[in-house]
Design a protein around this motif. Structure first.
Motif, PDB file in Angstrom:
ATOM      1  N   ASP A 206      -5.513  -8.187  -0.262  1.00 54.99           N
ATOM      2  CA  ASP A 206      -4.401  -9.119  -0.429  1.00 54.99           C
ATOM      3  C   ASP A 206      -3.291  -8.557  -1.307  1.00 54.99           C
TER       4      ASP A 206
ATOM      5  N   CYS B  32       0.149  -4.597  -1.046  1.00 55.14           N
ATOM      6  CA  CYS B  32       1.578  -4.324  -0.868  1.00 55.14           C
ATOM      7  C   CYS B  32       2.403  -4.649  -2.100  1.00 55.14           C
TER       8      CYS B  32
ATOM      9  N   LYS C 280       0.410  -6.589   7.437  1.00 57.31           N
ATOM     10  CA  LYS C 280      -0.827  -6.023   6.920  1.00 57.31           C
ATOM     11  C   LYS C 280      -1.798  -5.750   8.060  1.00 57.31           C
TER      12      LYS C 280
ATOM     13  N   ASN D 124       0.571 -11.760   7.719  1.00 56.85           N
ATOM     14  CA  ASN D 124       1.533 -11.165   6.795  1.00 56.85           C
ATOM     15  C   ASN D 124       1.258 -11.627   5.373  1.00 56.85           C
ATOM     16  N   CYS D 125       1.681 -10.815   4.403  1.00 57.98           N
ATOM     17  CA  CYS D 125       1.510 -11.158   2.991  1.00 57.98           C
ATOM     18  C   CYS D 125       2.281 -12.438   2.693  1.00 57.98           C
TER      19      CYS D 125
ATOM     20  N   GLU E 221      -6.689  -4.032   4.825  1.00 55.68           N
ATOM     21  CA  GLU E 221      -5.933  -4.024   3.581  1.00 55.68           C
ATOM     22  C   GLU E 221      -6.261  -5.257   2.731  1.00 55.68           C
TER      23      GLU E 221
END
Length: 107
Positions: free
Chosen positions: A64, A67, A58, A50-51, A62
């Motif tokens: 960094d 989002c 994510k 996850n971010c 994808e």
């Protein structure tokens, strides 16, 4: 004097009906085409961590900052509307009517 022709005609008609029914193609179901090529497997994207800024889920491909631009963008979490919360959670007549007809209200 007269010969019974009913039995001969019946067999001819039966044979004609049988050959006619095999010559007429049956109605084709249009959904047969849709359901004939269903794949046996599906492709599922692999999840990544996850971010660290916004905790968004994510996928592996994808970047960094995809989002939230590495924490530069912060989405405001909307506050629940009290009247809608009451209609959803209460047991009064208005609330029951709302829940029973929710598709109408959403439309």
């Amino acid at each position: 004097m007269f010969r019974d022709q009913g039995s001969d005609n019946d067999t001819i008609e039966d044979d004609e009906e049988t050959s006619m029914s095999s010559a007429i193609p049956r109605e084709v179901d249009p959904l047969d085409f849709v359901y004939t090529n269903i794949p046996d497997t599906t492709h599922i994207l692999k999840l990544d961590a996850n971010c660290k800024h916004c905790k968004a889920k994510k996928f592996v491909s994808e970047t960094d900052g995809f989002c939230c631009r590495n924490g530069q963008i912060e989405l405001k979490q909307p506050e629940p509307i009290p009247e809608l919360m009451r209609l959803w959670s209460s047991m009064d007549a208005d609330s029951r009517h709302f829940r029973e007809n929710i598709r109408f209200f959403n439309g």
